[in-house]
Design a protein around this motif. Structure first.
Motif, PDB file in Angstrom:
ATOM      1  N   LYS A 140      80.612  40.194  13.439  1.00  0.00           N
ATOM      2  CA  LYS A 140      81.775  40.094  14.327  1.00  0.00           C
ATOM      3  C   LYS A 140      81.410  39.571  15.701  1.00  0.00           C
ATOM      4  O   LYS A 140      82.142  38.786  16.293  1.00  0.00           O
ATOM      5  CB  LYS A 140      82.453  41.460  14.465  1.00  0.00           C
ATOM      6  N   TYR A 141      80.274  39.998  16.247  1.00  0.00           N
ATOM      7  CA  TYR A 141      79.922  39.664  17.627  1.00  0.00           C
ATOM      8  C   TYR A 141      78.801  38.638  17.694  1.00  0.00           C
ATOM      9  O   TYR A 141      77.850  38.679  16.901  1.00  0.00           O
ATOM     10  CB  TYR A 141      79.517  40.932  18.393  1.00  0.00           C
ATOM     11  N   PHE A 142      78.931  37.725  18.684  1.00  0.00           N
ATOM     12  CA  PHE A 142      77.959  36.646  18.825  1.00  0.00           C
ATOM     13  C   PHE A 142      77.597  36.460  20.300  1.00  0.00           C
ATOM     14  O   PHE A 142      78.450  36.570  21.185  1.00  0.00           O
ATOM     15  CB  PHE A 142      78.521  35.336  18.265  1.00  0.00           C
ATOM     16  N   ASP A 143      76.330  36.153  20.529  1.00  0.00           N
ATOM     17  CA  ASP A 143      75.824  35.929  21.887  1.00  0.00           C
ATOM     18  C   ASP A 143      76.378  34.607  22.417  1.00  0.00           C
ATOM     19  O   ASP A 143      76.322  33.576  21.728  1.00  0.00           O
ATOM     20  CB  ASP A 143      74.297  35.899  21.860  1.00  0.00           C
ATOM     21  N   PHE A 144      76.902  34.643  23.640  1.00  0.00           N
ATOM     22  CA  PHE A 144      77.571  33.459  24.186  1.00  0.00           C
ATOM     23  C   PHE A 144      76.618  32.273  24.317  1.00  0.00           C
ATOM     24  O   PHE A 144      76.906  31.177  23.829  1.00  0.00           O
ATOM     25  CB  PHE A 144      78.197  33.777  25.546  1.00  0.00           C
ATOM     26  N   ASP A 145      75.483  32.463  24.995  1.00  0.00           N
ATOM     27  CA  ASP A 145      74.560  31.339  25.250  1.00  0.00           C
ATOM     28  C   ASP A 145      73.831  30.887  23.996  1.00  0.00           C
ATOM     29  O   ASP A 145      73.805  29.695  23.668  1.00  0.00           O
ATOM     30  CB  ASP A 145      73.533  31.730  26.326  1.00  0.00           C
ATOM     31  N   HIS A 146      73.239  31.843  23.276  1.00  0.00           N
ATOM     32  CA  HIS A 146      72.343  31.490  22.176  1.00  0.00           C
ATOM     33  C   HIS A 146      73.049  31.142  20.870  1.00  0.00           C
ATOM     34  O   HIS A 146      72.453  30.507  20.004  1.00  0.00           O
ATOM     35  CB  HIS A 146      71.341  32.636  21.937  1.00  0.00           C
TER      36      HIS A 146
ATOM     37  N   PHE B 297      80.637  38.284  22.234  1.00  0.00           N
ATOM     38  CA  PHE B 297      82.079  38.089  22.058  1.00  0.00           C
ATOM     39  C   PHE B 297      82.421  38.097  20.571  1.00  0.00           C
ATOM     40  O   PHE B 297      81.625  37.674  19.736  1.00  0.00           O
ATOM     41  CB  PHE B 297      82.534  36.765  22.670  1.00  0.00           C
ATOM     42  N   GLY B 298      83.646  38.579  20.278  1.00  0.00           N
ATOM     43  CA  GLY B 298      84.141  38.576  18.905  1.00  0.00           C
ATOM     44  C   GLY B 298      85.642  38.379  18.897  1.00  0.00           C
ATOM     45  O   GLY B 298      86.289  38.339  19.957  1.00  0.00           O
ATOM     46  N   LEU B 299      86.223  38.253  17.704  1.00  0.00           N
ATOM     47  CA  LEU B 299      87.664  38.098  17.557  1.00  0.00           C
ATOM     48  C   LEU B 299      88.337  39.466  17.434  1.00  0.00           C
ATOM     49  O   LEU B 299      87.807  40.360  16.780  1.00  0.00           O
ATOM     50  CB  LEU B 299      87.984  37.276  16.301  1.00  0.00           C
ATOM     51  N   GLN B 300      89.500  39.617  18.068  1.00  0.00           N
ATOM     52  CA  GLN B 300      90.283  40.838  17.897  1.00  0.00           C
ATOM     53  C   GLN B 300      90.680  40.996  16.429  1.00  0.00           C
ATOM     54  O   GLN B 300      90.597  42.080  15.869  1.00  0.00           O
ATOM     55  CB  GLN B 300      91.542  40.780  18.778  1.00  0.00           C
ATOM     56  N   VAL B 301      91.117  39.895  15.819  1.00  0.00           N
ATOM     57  CA  VAL B 301      91.480  39.866  14.407  1.00  0.00           C
ATOM     58  C   VAL B 301      90.784  38.671  13.777  1.00  0.00           C
ATOM     59  O   VAL B 301      90.874  37.559  14.311  1.00  0.00           O
ATOM     60  CB  VAL B 301      93.010  39.723  14.202  1.00  0.00           C
TER      61      VAL B 301
ATOM     62  N   VAL C  67      85.233  28.332  16.770  1.00  0.00           N
ATOM     63  CA  VAL C  67      83.786  28.551  16.651  1.00  0.00           C
ATOM     64  C   VAL C  67      83.491  29.994  16.257  1.00  0.00           C
ATOM     65  O   VAL C  67      82.659  30.260  15.376  1.00  0.00           O
ATOM     66  CB  VAL C  67      83.063  28.174  17.966  1.00  0.00           C
ATOM     67  N   LEU C  68      84.186  30.945  16.881  1.00  0.00           N
ATOM     68  CA  LEU C  68      83.978  32.360  16.544  1.00  0.00           C
ATOM     69  C   LEU C  68      84.367  32.649  15.097  1.00  0.00           C
ATOM     70  O   LEU C  68      83.666  33.372  14.388  1.00  0.00           O
ATOM     71  CB  LEU C  68      84.788  33.247  17.488  1.00  0.00           C
ATOM     72  N   TYR C  69      85.490  32.084  14.646  1.00  0.00           N
ATOM     73  CA  TYR C  69      85.934  32.332  13.276  1.00  0.00           C
ATOM     74  C   TYR C  69      84.956  31.730  12.276  1.00  0.00           C
ATOM     75  O   TYR C  69      84.576  32.381  11.291  1.00  0.00           O
ATOM     76  CB  TYR C  69      87.334  31.738  13.058  1.00  0.00           C
TER      77      TYR C  69
ATOM     78  N   LEU D 170      84.427  27.297  28.402  1.00  0.00           N
ATOM     79  CA  LEU D 170      84.472  28.135  27.212  1.00  0.00           C
ATOM     80  C   LEU D 170      84.462  29.615  27.584  1.00  0.00           C
ATOM     81  O   LEU D 170      85.185  30.426  26.988  1.00  0.00           O
ATOM     82  CB  LEU D 170      83.280  27.803  26.305  1.00  0.00           C
ATOM     83  N   LEU D 171      83.679  29.966  28.604  1.00  0.00           N
ATOM     84  CA  LEU D 171      83.601  31.356  29.055  1.00  0.00           C
ATOM     85  C   LEU D 171      84.935  31.826  29.645  1.00  0.00           C
ATOM     86  O   LEU D 171      85.376  32.944  29.390  1.00  0.00           O
ATOM     87  CB  LEU D 171      82.482  31.502  30.094  1.00  0.00           C
ATOM     88  N   ASN D 172      85.580  30.943  30.412  1.00  0.00           N
ATOM     89  CA  ASN D 172      86.894  31.278  30.975  1.00  0.00           C
ATOM     90  C   ASN D 172      87.915  31.541  29.863  1.00  0.00           C
ATOM     91  O   ASN D 172      88.742  32.448  29.973  1.00  0.00           O
ATOM     92  CB  ASN D 172      87.393  30.139  31.879  1.00  0.00           C
ATOM     93  N   ALA D 173      87.870  30.718  28.816  1.00  0.00           N
ATOM     94  CA  ALA D 173      88.805  30.885  27.698  1.00  0.00           C
ATOM     95  C   ALA D 173      88.602  32.235  27.011  1.00  0.00           C
ATOM     96  O   ALA D 173      89.574  32.939  26.683  1.00  0.00           O
ATOM     97  CB  ALA D 173      88.620  29.757  26.690  1.00  0.00           C
ATOM     98  N   LEU D 174      87.352  32.635  26.825  1.00  0.00           N
ATOM     99  CA  LEU D 174      87.044  33.908  26.161  1.00  0.00           C
ATOM    100  C   LEU D 174      87.464  35.107  27.004  1.00  0.00           C
ATOM    101  O   LEU D 174      87.960  36.109  26.472  1.00  0.00           O
ATOM    102  CB  LEU D 174      85.541  33.981  25.864  1.00  0.00           C
ATOM    103  N   ASN D 175      87.287  34.997  28.318  1.00  0.00           N
ATOM    104  CA  ASN D 175      87.583  36.131  29.203  1.00  0.00           C
ATOM    105  C   ASN D 175      89.056  36.242  29.568  1.00  0.00           C
ATOM    106  O   ASN D 175      89.512  37.322  29.962  1.00  0.00           O
ATOM    107  CB  ASN D 175      86.751  36.029  30.493  1.00  0.00           C
ATOM    108  N   SER D 176      89.811  35.159  29.426  1.00  0.00           N
ATOM    109  CA  SER D 176      91.204  35.163  29.886  1.00  0.00           C
ATOM    110  C   SER D 176      92.213  35.383  28.764  1.00  0.00           C
ATOM    111  O   SER D 176      93.415  35.394  29.011  1.00  0.00           O
ATOM    112  CB  SER D 176      91.524  33.857  30.616  1.00  0.00           C
ATOM    113  N   HIS D 177      91.748  35.553  27.532  1.00  0.00           N
ATOM    114  CA  HIS D 177      92.665  35.756  26.401  1.00  0.00           C
ATOM    115  C   HIS D 177      92.268  37.022  25.625  1.00  0.00           C
ATOM    116  O   HIS D 177      91.699  36.961  24.534  1.00  0.00           O
ATOM    117  CB  HIS D 177      92.682  34.531  25.484  1.00  0.00           C
ATOM    118  N   LYS D 178      92.608  38.162  26.225  1.00  0.00           N
ATOM    119  CA  LYS D 178      92.263  39.447  25.619  1.00  0.00           C
ATOM    120  C   LYS D 178      93.024  39.686  24.317  1.00  0.00           C
ATOM    121  O   LYS D 178      92.644  40.540  23.515  1.00  0.00           O
ATOM    122  CB  LYS D 178      92.549  40.592  26.605  1.00  0.00           C
TER     123      LYS D 178
END
Length: 350
Positions: free
Chosen positions: A239-245, A299-303, A228-230, A275-283
């Motif tokens: 690069k960055y997107f609001d989690f809820d909206h 949230f955004g992608l590292q790469v 979804v982020l990609y 989904l929030l757990n996945a984003l926060n647990s994979h730095k």
């Protein structure tokens, strides 16, 4: 693949990296690099490889539009739509002797009419013709020079259409031959692809010698968050997107289309936390706003790279493949109707 050479000032059809044909006008020709500067209907101009440009004109003398030679023992077979002539052995697939020359349609015109965003036609005459055409490629797969990861080739030749492509932009890779195929040229999808979605086991018509086969691969919450982020980063060029909206809203609105397998049964009220757990647990994959002194809900992608498959040797690729066209053209929804109307008009004029 040989096509009728295009001249400056000529109206042409140019195949884009999405597998579709667009109307344009040739402004300049570079014979050394074998490409043309084409101005499209939205006034944008891009260099397009000559192999991906198809001319309307068939010239004065009757010549085969593939090999540029005159008729041999038998007259050329002319396409009902574009009126271009072919030696039976020059067309892919071969034109059978029993074919009706008054109703025969060439591969180029079949693909022009049948391809569309979200996947090609599945029913009707052009869908059936396309399926027959797709069993043979109009080029030698073994002659292509691939990069080490088998993502891009030097010839910029992909799919059944032999056109350009970008593996991370709505393309499927055949698990048997390794070639990449445009979403627009495939006839097996039930839902449109997201950018970077490779969670499919796909076999092309050449390898099956018939209809394509496709199976959805299982996805985790981390895969979903990454995909979804990609997709949003390419659509919105941010690069960055609001989690809820934005992230959660997109996931919920497209829940059925995402074909998530076991995850699809997750109740709406539980999706958010997963989904929030996945984003926060994979730095290693994701960066949150609080880490860069922005809002923690971002949230955004590292790469910026598609989500990796478990079979990938090098999952993260920092640079996207480079096409001679340099960037993707804006999508014009009316192109298909314009193209069909143009083909019909040419047929009447010739």
């Amino acid at each position: 693949v040989s096509v009728t050479p295009a001249d400056e000032g000529e109206d042409v059809l140019a195949r884009w990296s999405d597998g579709l044909l667009y109307l344009g006008n040739v402004k300049r020709v570079d014979s050394v690099k074998q490409c043309c500067l084409v101005r499209f209907e939205d006034n944008s101009e891009f260099w397009v490889l000559r192999k991906d440009i198809h001319s309307f004109s068939s010239g004065g003398e009757e010549l085969c539009c593939i090999c540029d030679a005159p008729p041999l023992k038998e007259p050329l077979v002319n396409c009902l739509k574009c009126r271009h002539g072919y030696h039976p052995e020059c067309h892919t697939p071969l034109i059978e002797p029993e074919v009706d020359p008054n109703s025969w349609i060439c591969r180029q015109c079949v693909f022009a009419v049948a391809t569309k965003r979200g996947g090609a036609l599945k029913r009707g005459r052009f869908a059936r013709l396309m399926q027959i055409m797709k069993v043979r490629l109009p080029y030698q797969l073994s002659s292509l020079d691939w990069d080490p990861q088998h993502l891009t080739n030097q010839q910029q030749c992909y799919c059944y259409c032999a056109g350009p492509g970008e593996w991370n932009l709505k393309m499927l890779q055949c698990g048997s031959c390794g070639q990449w195929f445009h979403e627009a040229c495939t006839q097996c999808l039930t839902k449109p692809l997201l950018y970077g979605d490779r969670f499919y086991q796909f076999q092309c018509s050449v390898c099956t010698n018939g209809p394509e086969t496709i199976q959805r691969l299982p996805m985790t919450w981390v895969d979903l968050a990454h995909l979804v982020l990609y997709h949003l980063s390419l659509c919105c060029k941010r690069k960055y997107f609001d989690f809820d909206h934005e992230l959660m809203s997109f996931a919920n609105e497209n829940w059925e289309s995402l074909l998530l397998g076991t995850l699809s049964d997750t109740p709406r009220q539980d999706r958010c936390q997963n989904l929030l757990n996945a984003l926060n647990s994979h730095k290693d994959r994701f960066v949150s706003g609080k880490e860069i002194k922005k809002k923690k809900c971002l949230f955004g992608l590292q790469v910026r790279a598609p989500p990796p498959l478990s079979s990938d040797q090098s999952p993260f690729i920092a640079e996207q493949p480079i096409n001679i066209t340099h960037r993707r053209r804006s999508e014009t929804g009316a192109h298909q109707d314009l193209l069909i109307a143009t083909l019909n008009a040419v047929c009447k004029l010739v």
